[in-house]
Design a protein around this motif. Sequence first.
Motif, short mmCIF file in Angstrom:
data_model
loop_
_atom_site.label_atom_id
_atom_site.label_comp_id
_atom_site.label_asym_id
_atom_site.label_seq_id
_atom_site.Cartn_x
_atom_site.Cartn_y
_atom_site.Cartn_z
N ARG A 14 -37.66 27.36 14.67
CA ARG A 14 -36.47 27.96 15.32
C ARG A 14 -35.18 27.46 14.65
NH1 ARG A 14 -38.58 32.28 17.15
NH2 ARG A 14 -39.46 32.28 19.25
N LYS A 15 -35.15 26.19 14.32
CA LYS A 15 -33.96 25.65 13.64
C LYS A 15 -33.77 26.33 12.29
CE LYS A 15 -34.47 21.06 15.69
NZ LYS A 15 -34.93 19.69 15.44
N LEU A 16 -34.88 26.58 11.59
CA LEU A 16 -34.79 27.23 10.29
C LEU A 16 -34.23 28.65 10.40
CD1 LEU A 16 -38.06 26.02 8.51
CD2 LEU A 16 -35.72 25.50 7.83
N GLN A 17 -34.54 29.33 11.53
CA GLN A 17 -33.98 30.67 11.72
C GLN A 17 -32.46 30.60 11.88
OE1 GLN A 17 -37.36 31.70 14.58
NE2 GLN A 17 -36.65 33.73 14.01
N PHE A 18 -32.00 29.55 12.57
CA PHE A 18 -30.55 29.36 12.71
C PHE A 18 -29.91 28.98 11.38
CE2 PHE A 18 -30.22 29.54 17.35
CZ PHE A 18 -28.93 30.02 17.47
N LEU A 19 -30.63 28.16 10.61
CA LEU A 19 -30.13 27.80 9.28
C LEU A 19 -29.99 29.08 8.43
CD1 LEU A 19 -29.41 25.66 7.11
CD2 LEU A 19 -31.84 25.57 6.54
N GLY A 20 -30.96 29.99 8.58
CA GLY A 20 -30.90 31.28 7.88
C GLY A 20 -29.65 32.05 8.27
N LEU A 21 -29.30 32.00 9.57
CA LEU A 21 -28.08 32.67 10.04
C LEU A 21 -26.85 32.04 9.38
CD1 LEU A 21 -26.32 34.44 11.93
CD2 LEU A 21 -26.56 32.66 13.66
N VAL A 74 -18.05 20.92 1.00
CA VAL A 74 -18.56 20.55 2.33
C VAL A 74 -20.07 20.82 2.42
CG1 VAL A 74 -18.42 21.01 4.81
CG2 VAL A 74 -16.33 20.88 3.46
N LEU A 75 -20.51 21.96 1.89
CA LEU A 75 -21.95 22.27 1.92
C LEU A 75 -22.75 21.22 1.14
CD1 LEU A 75 -22.06 26.16 1.47
CD2 LEU A 75 -22.47 24.87 3.57
N ALA A 76 -22.21 20.76 0.02
CA ALA A 76 -22.90 19.73 -0.77
C ALA A 76 -22.98 18.43 0.04
CB ALA A 76 -22.16 19.50 -2.09
N ASP A 77 -21.93 18.12 0.81
CA ASP A 77 -21.96 16.93 1.68
C ASP A 77 -23.02 17.09 2.78
OD1 ASP A 77 -20.00 15.68 0.30
OD2 ASP A 77 -18.38 16.12 1.71
N TRP A 78 -23.02 18.26 3.40
CA TRP A 78 -23.98 18.52 4.48
C TRP A 78 -25.42 18.39 3.98
CZ3 TRP A 78 -21.83 23.38 7.50
CH2 TRP A 78 -20.66 23.01 8.18
N ALA A 79 -25.65 18.80 2.75
CA ALA A 79 -27.02 18.79 2.21
C ALA A 79 -27.62 17.38 2.24
CB ALA A 79 -27.02 19.33 0.79
N ASP A 80 -26.76 16.35 2.24
CA ASP A 80 -27.24 14.95 2.28
C ASP A 80 -27.37 14.41 3.70
OD1 ASP A 80 -27.36 14.85 -0.47
OD2 ASP A 80 -25.28 14.20 -0.67
N ASN A 81 -27.02 15.24 4.66
CA ASN A 81 -27.08 14.82 6.06
C ASN A 81 -28.55 14.80 6.52
OD1 ASN A 81 -27.33 15.53 8.93
ND2 ASN A 81 -25.10 15.54 8.90
N VAL A 82 -28.93 13.79 7.31
CA VAL A 82 -30.33 13.63 7.74
C VAL A 82 -30.88 14.89 8.39
CG1 VAL A 82 -31.88 12.36 9.30
CG2 VAL A 82 -30.13 11.13 8.00
N PHE A 83 -30.06 15.55 9.23
CA PHE A 83 -30.53 16.74 9.94
C PHE A 83 -30.96 17.83 8.95
CE2 PHE A 83 -29.46 20.97 11.75
CZ PHE A 83 -30.37 20.99 12.79
N PHE A 84 -30.14 18.06 7.93
CA PHE A 84 -30.47 19.13 6.95
C PHE A 84 -31.59 18.69 6.00
CE2 PHE A 84 -26.19 20.60 8.24
CZ PHE A 84 -26.57 21.86 8.70
N LEU A 85 -31.70 17.38 5.75
CA LEU A 85 -32.82 16.89 4.93
C LEU A 85 -34.15 17.12 5.66
CD1 LEU A 85 -31.30 13.57 3.51
CD2 LEU A 85 -31.85 15.62 2.21
N GLN A 86 -34.12 16.92 6.99
CA GLN A 86 -35.34 17.18 7.78
C GLN A 86 -35.67 18.67 7.75
OE1 GLN A 86 -33.99 15.45 11.46
NE2 GLN A 86 -34.94 13.47 11.04
#
Length: 472
Positions: A173-180, A221-233
Amino acid sequence: MGNRPEWYLTQVLMWIGNHAKFLDDKIQPILDKAGSSVNAGLEFSRALVMLILEKLAADIPCLLYDDALFCHLVDEVLLFERELYSVHGYLSSFPSCMHILSEESCFQRWLTVEKKFALQKMDSMLSSEAAWVSQYKDITDVDEMKVPDCAETFMTLLLVITDRYKNLPTASRKLQFLGLQKELVDDFRIRLTQVMKEETRASLGFRYCAILNAVNYIATVLADWADNVFFLQLQQAELEVCAESNTVSKLQLGQLASMESSVFDEMINLLERLKHDMLTRQVDHVFREVKDAAKLYKKERWLSLPSQAEQAVMSLSSTACPMLLTLRDRLLQLEQQLCHSLFKIFWQMLAEKVDLYIYQEIIMENHFNEGGAAQLQFDMSRNLFPLFSHYCKRPENYFKHIKEACVILNLNVGSALLLKDVLQSASENEPTLNPNQPSATAALNELGVYKLAQKDVEILLNLRASWPNTGK
């Protein structure tokens, strides 16, 4: 009550809060005495949440097709969940409202409504009066990135969406939101590109620069977010999904697994390409102006200029003034309008083009007497290079062709003759005749010439007009 979910959600939170002391003081000791591991407060909360789940299951089907009411319900449920966990210590292993929101029909509706409202907000942020102005334009230290309002508002919107879906119970479900979120970034990039295309005639103008700052900010900002634990998971979850479905190549799987790439890579690459195209257009525009302004300088009488000894004091060639003024004004303008990291790329790209242009079109196309060579060196080292000294410690390092050509043209006659001999014997391949003679490369390096090829140095030596008659 279906259209006022806050009523029963708030009521339940009040009951939990109001009964906490009683349950801890009176009920818990009885349970502890009986050797039970049950936590009275949590059990009470769990029972009330079960009531909420029943109520939601009954209400949601009635609200699914009323966007405003459905959106309101989701907002209230998310606020309720936040307080339940943060204030009342509810356990993530217990039943939760997020399970109801994750059910297929409800979840698809939530995604649709979230997208609809996000697109509406994007419309209004791009059409607002202040869309291209930075909120912090008057606070220099805060305004390092010169971010226009629309880009900042857009990234805040994405951040809020992350906050809304991050507690969903399943990765899929989280991945579907990431897709959005990826869709929205793509949509915003396309909108920025459309506005940019309207501005291409004014590629040095305020709005064009603001769009470029926006593109740069979103990519950063997107490059910063990519290193965030939530997005790494989420990247790990995406990897597992991809591995099961065989939808990506082994190479891409490897990159995802080794964390070489990130969940936002495609977005970042497209934004970086747009950024590069826009910067290139700006550099080309300024470079065209510089070339136009350099026409007279190109025709300077390099062969018949007075030597240094014949002048009381050296001064800048008057024909160089238009070119240098154009450069100075454009550098100042873009330094003010672009953020620091973009301006750095801009001036370095421009310096590279100017270096090659002056070297190929002015130096290599003329002949120089002693005065002409000295004048060229003065114009370059005392006037052109210092224009860039605000931006780096050693600007001459960005003009290596010019700097080294000036070295060769200004060698005293003896050194020039010696160098000519060294290069001649090197090109005739006679290293054995005189083992004491240095190699061509060593001889050039000793003079500080590293960039220019040997054949170019030979051409430059032949552009010198003043050779003594040595009988050769």
